[in-house]
Write a protein that holds these residues in place. Structure first.
Motif, PDB file in Angstrom:
ATOM      1  N   GLY A   6       5.042   8.785   2.088  1.00  0.00           N
ATOM      2  CA  GLY A   6       4.385   7.979   3.116  1.00  0.00           C
ATOM      3  C   GLY A   6       3.991   6.619   2.578  1.00  0.00           C
ATOM      4  N   LEU A   7       3.508   6.590   1.334  1.00  0.00           N
ATOM      5  CA  LEU A   7       3.182   5.319   0.685  1.00  0.00           C
ATOM      6  C   LEU A   7       4.439   4.463   0.546  1.00  0.00           C
ATOM      7  N   ARG A   8       5.510   5.072   0.067  1.00  0.00           N
ATOM      8  CA  ARG A   8       6.762   4.327  -0.124  1.00  0.00           C
ATOM      9  C   ARG A   8       7.271   3.747   1.195  1.00  0.00           C
ATOM     10  N   GLU A   9       7.141   4.490   2.274  1.00  0.00           N
ATOM     11  CA  GLU A   9       7.617   4.014   3.575  1.00  0.00           C
ATOM     12  C   GLU A   9       6.836   2.795   4.062  1.00  0.00           C
ATOM     13  N   LYS A  10       5.594   2.677   3.637  1.00  0.00           N
ATOM     14  CA  LYS A  10       4.762   1.561   4.093  1.00  0.00           C
ATOM     15  C   LYS A  10       4.906   0.313   3.215  1.00  0.00           C
ATOM     16  N   VAL A  11       5.626   0.432   2.105  1.00  0.00           N
ATOM     17  CA  VAL A  11       5.883  -0.724   1.244  1.00  0.00           C
ATOM     18  C   VAL A  11       7.007  -1.544   1.871  1.00  0.00           C
ATOM     19  N   VAL A  12       6.700  -2.811   2.146  1.00  0.00           N
ATOM     20  CA  VAL A  12       7.698  -3.677   2.784  1.00  0.00           C
ATOM     21  C   VAL A  12       8.406  -4.581   1.782  1.00  0.00           C
ATOM     22  N   ASN A  13       7.847  -4.709   0.577  1.00  0.00           N
ATOM     23  CA  ASN A  13       8.476  -5.535  -0.450  1.00  0.00           C
ATOM     24  C   ASN A  13       8.237  -4.903  -1.815  1.00  0.00           C
ATOM     25  N   ASP A  14       9.321  -4.574  -2.494  1.00  0.00           N
ATOM     26  CA  ASP A  14       9.288  -3.973  -3.830  1.00  0.00           C
ATOM     27  C   ASP A  14      10.232  -4.787  -4.705  1.00  0.00           C
ATOM     28  N   PRO A  15       9.801  -6.009  -5.125  1.00  0.00           N
ATOM     29  CA  PRO A  15      10.714  -6.932  -5.791  1.00  0.00           C
ATOM     30  C   PRO A  15      11.275  -6.434  -7.127  1.00  0.00           C
ATOM     31  N   PHE A  16      10.590  -5.538  -7.798  1.00  0.00           N
ATOM     32  CA  PHE A  16      11.061  -5.039  -9.088  1.00  0.00           C
ATOM     33  C   PHE A  16      11.697  -3.657  -8.985  1.00  0.00           C
ATOM     34  N   GLY A  17      11.802  -3.126  -7.779  1.00  0.00           N
ATOM     35  CA  GLY A  17      12.416  -1.820  -7.579  1.00  0.00           C
ATOM     36  C   GLY A  17      11.613  -0.668  -8.171  1.00  0.00           C
ATOM     37  N   ALA A  18      10.296  -0.813  -8.218  1.00  0.00           N
ATOM     38  CA  ALA A  18       9.440   0.210  -8.817  1.00  0.00           C
ATOM     39  C   ALA A  18       9.561   1.556  -8.110  1.00  0.00           C
ATOM     40  N   LEU A  19       9.826   1.521  -6.814  1.00  0.00           N
ATOM     41  CA  LEU A  19       9.895   2.764  -6.045  1.00  0.00           C
ATOM     42  C   LEU A  19      11.329   3.230  -5.784  1.00  0.00           C
ATOM     43  N   SER A  20      12.294   2.548  -6.355  1.00  0.00           N
ATOM     44  CA  SER A  20      13.698   2.887  -6.090  1.00  0.00           C
ATOM     45  C   SER A  20      14.077   4.274  -6.617  1.00  0.00           C
TER      46      SER A  20
ATOM     47  N   CYS B 123       3.882  -6.259  -7.831  1.00  0.00           N
ATOM     48  CA  CYS B 123       3.918  -7.145  -6.662  1.00  0.00           C
ATOM     49  C   CYS B 123       4.363  -6.419  -5.394  1.00  0.00           C
ATOM     50  N   LEU B 124       3.937  -5.173  -5.250  1.00  0.00           N
ATOM     51  CA  LEU B 124       4.262  -4.411  -4.044  1.00  0.00           C
ATOM     52  C   LEU B 124       3.490  -4.983  -2.864  1.00  0.00           C
ATOM     53  N   GLU B 125       4.149  -5.036  -1.721  1.00  0.00           N
ATOM     54  CA  GLU B 125       3.504  -5.504  -0.495  1.00  0.00           C
ATOM     55  C   GLU B 125       3.666  -4.446   0.577  1.00  0.00           C
ATOM     56  N   GLY B 126       2.611  -4.252   1.328  1.00  0.00           N
ATOM     57  CA  GLY B 126       2.628  -3.282   2.414  1.00  0.00           C
ATOM     58  C   GLY B 126       1.217  -2.848   2.738  1.00  0.00           C
ATOM     59  N   THR B 127       1.116  -1.700   3.383  1.00  0.00           N
ATOM     60  CA  THR B 127      -0.196  -1.183   3.747  1.00  0.00           C
ATOM     61  C   THR B 127      -0.391   0.199   3.136  1.00  0.00           C
ATOM     62  N   LEU B 128      -1.648   0.553   2.956  1.00  0.00           N
ATOM     63  CA  LEU B 128      -1.978   1.891   2.477  1.00  0.00           C
ATOM     64  C   LEU B 128      -2.298   2.745   3.685  1.00  0.00           C
ATOM     65  N   GLY B 129      -1.617   3.863   3.797  1.00  0.00           N
ATOM     66  CA  GLY B 129      -1.816   4.742   4.944  1.00  0.00           C
ATOM     67  C   GLY B 129      -2.813   5.839   4.649  1.00  0.00           C
TER      68      GLY B 129
END
Length: 110
Positions: free
Chosen positions: A46-60, A93-99
């Motif tokens: 759910g956290l990963r789905e709310k991330v809109v920008n992952d410039p370093f691919g931390a969640l890939s 530098c993750l961008e998004g919201t915390l659900g």
């Protein structure tokens, strides 16, 4: 006599339909891994789905490994006895919201 046979046939058809449905759901879940994550793993997805920008691919790497999900092996996640105790994703530098699903990480320490 004909009514009894019709009732038996209808009942048999309903029972067969239920068995087929259960088997279908079972095989779909086996192939997609829908039973392989616990509540904490689902919260992390759910956290990963709310991330809109992952410039370093931390969640890939937050995906299936060998056909199964193991959220304790994901980058930035530390577990103890299968429970998430640390989520460390700072400086990426993750961008998004915390659900609200992050509230399901009941054993988190930092």
């Amino acid at each position: 006599m004909v009514v009894n046979k019709n009732r038996k046939f209808v009942r048999l058809r309903q029972e067969f339909s239920v068995v087929v449905l259960v088997l279908l759901l079972f095989f779909l879940c086996q192939s997609s891994g829908c039973w392989s994550l616990n509540e904490e793993g689902l919260a992390l997805l759910g956290l990963r789905e709310k991330v809109v920008n992952d410039p370093f691919g931390a969640l890939s790497g937050w995906k299936k490994v060998d056909g199964k999900f193991d959220h304790c092996s994901w980058f930035g996640i530390q577990c103890s006895n299968g429970k998430v105790i640390v989520v460390n994703l700072k400086d990426f530098c993750l961008e998004g919201t915390l659900g609200p699903e992050l509230g399901n990480l009941a054993h988190i320490k930092s």
